[in-house]
Design a protein around this motif. Structure first.
Motif, PDB file in Angstrom:
ATOM      1  N   ASN A  60       2.925  -7.641  10.784  1.00 54.38           N
ATOM      2  CA  ASN A  60       3.418  -7.474   9.419  1.00 54.38           C
ATOM      3  C   ASN A  60       4.016  -6.093   9.183  1.00 54.38           C
ATOM      4  O   ASN A  60       4.459  -5.787   8.072  1.00 54.38           O
ATOM      5  N   LEU A  61       4.057  -5.248  10.208  1.00 59.42           N
ATOM      6  CA  LEU A  61       4.589  -3.895  10.054  1.00 59.42           C
ATOM      7  C   LEU A  61       6.033  -3.860   9.552  1.00 59.42           C
ATOM      8  O   LEU A  61       6.392  -2.967   8.778  1.00 59.42           O
ATOM      9  N   PRO A  62       6.910  -4.809   9.956  1.00 60.62           N
ATOM     10  CA  PRO A  62       8.289  -4.758   9.437  1.00 60.62           C
ATOM     11  C   PRO A  62       8.385  -4.820   7.921  1.00 60.62           C
ATOM     12  O   PRO A  62       9.402  -4.395   7.349  1.00 60.62           O
ATOM     13  N   SER A  63       7.354  -5.320   7.237  1.00 62.07           N
ATOM     14  CA  SER A  63       7.407  -5.366   5.778  1.00 62.07           C
ATOM     15  C   SER A  63       7.390  -3.978   5.160  1.00 62.07           C
ATOM     16  O   SER A  63       7.741  -3.818   3.985  1.00 62.07           O
ATOM     17  N   ARG A  64       6.962  -2.991   5.938  1.00 64.94           N
ATOM     18  CA  ARG A  64       6.980  -1.605   5.480  1.00 64.94           C
ATOM     19  C   ARG A  64       8.032  -0.798   6.230  1.00 64.94           C
ATOM     20  O   ARG A  64       7.897   0.418   6.410  1.00 64.94           O
ATOM     21  N   ALA A  65       9.068  -1.489   6.674  1.00 62.63           N
ATOM     22  CA  ALA A  65      10.113  -0.829   7.472  1.00 62.63           C
ATOM     23  C   ALA A  65      10.804   0.283   6.692  1.00 62.63           C
ATOM     24  O   ALA A  65      11.182   1.309   7.263  1.00 62.63           O
ATOM     25  N   ALA A  66      10.957   0.106   5.372  1.00 63.65           N
ATOM     26  CA  ALA A  66      11.634   1.127   4.567  1.00 63.65           C
ATOM     27  C   ALA A  66      10.862   2.444   4.595  1.00 63.65           C
ATOM     28  O   ALA A  66      11.461   3.522   4.701  1.00 63.65           O
ATOM     29  N   PHE A  68       8.780   3.445   6.977  1.00 54.81           N
ATOM     30  CA  PHE A  68       8.931   4.008   8.316  1.00 54.81           C
ATOM     31  C   PHE A  68      10.310   4.633   8.478  1.00 54.81           C
ATOM     32  O   PHE A  68      10.447   5.729   9.035  1.00 54.81           O
ATOM     33  N   TRP A  69      11.325   3.947   7.999  1.00 56.33           N
ATOM     34  CA  TRP A  69      12.694   4.442   8.151  1.00 56.33           C
ATOM     35  C   TRP A  69      12.876   5.757   7.401  1.00 56.33           C
ATOM     36  O   TRP A  69      13.432   6.718   7.935  1.00 56.33           O
ATOM     37  N   ILE A 237       5.546   6.956   4.723  1.00 53.35           N
ATOM     38  CA  ILE A 237       4.396   6.221   5.251  1.00 53.35           C
ATOM     39  C   ILE A 237       3.124   6.622   4.506  1.00 53.35           C
ATOM     40  O   ILE A 237       2.261   5.783   4.230  1.00 53.35           O
ATOM     41  N   ILE A 257      -1.018   0.451   9.974  1.00 47.42           N
ATOM     42  CA  ILE A 257       0.051   1.430   9.767  1.00 47.42           C
ATOM     43  C   ILE A 257      -0.415   2.814  10.200  1.00 47.42           C
ATOM     44  O   ILE A 257       0.331   3.568  10.843  1.00 47.42           O
ATOM     45  N   THR A 260      -0.463   3.054  13.970  1.00 46.71           N
ATOM     46  CA  THR A 260       0.915   3.166  14.448  1.00 46.71           C
ATOM     47  C   THR A 260       1.452   4.571  14.228  1.00 46.71           C
ATOM     48  O   THR A 260       2.139   5.133  15.097  1.00 46.71           O
TER      49      THR A 260
END
Length: 288
Positions: A60-66, A68-69, A237, A257, A260
């Protein structure tokens, strides 16, 4: 059986290291192990942690991609801007300043740390807010300027807040610089620019890499500056972790998260040490 001198030194070393090792184990290793365990669990119906073994949190990490980016983009940029501002200051303090006043000048660099980062960030909120610089610009005819709640405001807060952490390692490297090398370069007819890029900068690279690594690693977990100066529009993050642990109480996802993030920090530190070692040759490089 008598204790040999070597054995005695080993026992003394172990006794001196044991308190610090115990402290790190209790307050660093054990919490991290708990986060690893939580990261493979599930959110309990009422929030918190429920025992399980699943990789769903990491999936589910991509849901917090913003988040991370934003962190991976703004943190290195902030560290680079800190370096651009810090190097001339450190160079002046270590090379050009009067030794009689050097201690006072270095103390002035550290003075901001005596005030809470929260208070200093609130001061920037007023300066960048509608009653600060935009109000002054409006008086001279420049209307509708928005500085607060932008990436630029976050970068400004980062540079202001973390600048001393960048200045001090560079200052230490430059302060140890053998002045005879600079004099020899001048005697051989080298221009100041050539001396700087040929001698001063290479010899100060360990301090530069230390400052960059230190600031970047701390920025990867930054929460306060993007929260106050970004106004929720620049999400790091650290902001995602606060939301997951305190608001939605999704401890397993927050732990995933966090784990990671720790892995990313270790990778950044390892790469920085490797680069610093290569660019500095055989000179010792200490990043922590």
């Amino acid at each position: 059986m008598p204790i040999t001198p070597d054995r005695k030194r080993q026992l003394v070393t172990a006794a001196l290291v044991a308190p610090a090792g115990l402290w790190l184990f209790v307050f660093l290793v054990l919490p991290f192990m708990a986060m690893v365990v939580f990261s493979f669990g599930e959110r309990a119906p009422e929030g918190g942690y429920q025992a399980a073994f699943t990789f769903a949190q990491f999936a589910n990490l991509p849901s917090r991609a913003a988040a991370f980016w934003n962190t991976m983009m703004i943190a290195p940029i902030g560290a680079f801007l800190c370096l651009i501002v810090a190097y001339p200051v450190a160079y002046y303090l270590a090379v050009k300043s009067n030794p009689k006043y050097r201690l006072v000048l270095v103390s002035l660099v550290v003075v901001p740390f005596w005030t809470s980062l929260l208070v200093r960030t609130y001061a920037w909120m007023y300066i960048l807010g509608s009653r600060g610089i935009p109000n002054l610009l409006g008086m001279i005819g420049i209307e509708n300027v928005r500085l607060l709640n932008t990436p630029g405001a976050v970068l400004l807060g980062i540079v202001y807040g973390y600048l001393p952490l960048m200045i001090m390692p560079i200052y230490v490297s430059l302060e140890k610089l053998d002045r005879r090398l600079l004099e020899a370069s001048a005697d051989l007819g080298a221009k100041p620019v050539s001396t700087f890029f040929g001698i001063t900068l290479p010899l100060s690279l360990p301090g530069v890499m230390t400052g960059v690594a230190l600031v970047t690693i701390l920025l990867l977990g930054e929460y306060l500056i993007p929260q106050l100066l970004g106004g929720g529009k620049v999400f790091f993050i650290g902001n995602a972790l606060v939301d997951l642990f305190l608001q939605s109480r999704n401890w397993p996802f927050g732990s995933a998260i966090a784990v990671t993030l720790v892995v990313v920090v270790v990778i950044v530190l390892s790469v920085a040490m490797r680069i610093a070692w290569k660019v500095s040759g055989s000179r010792q490089v200490d990043l922590v």
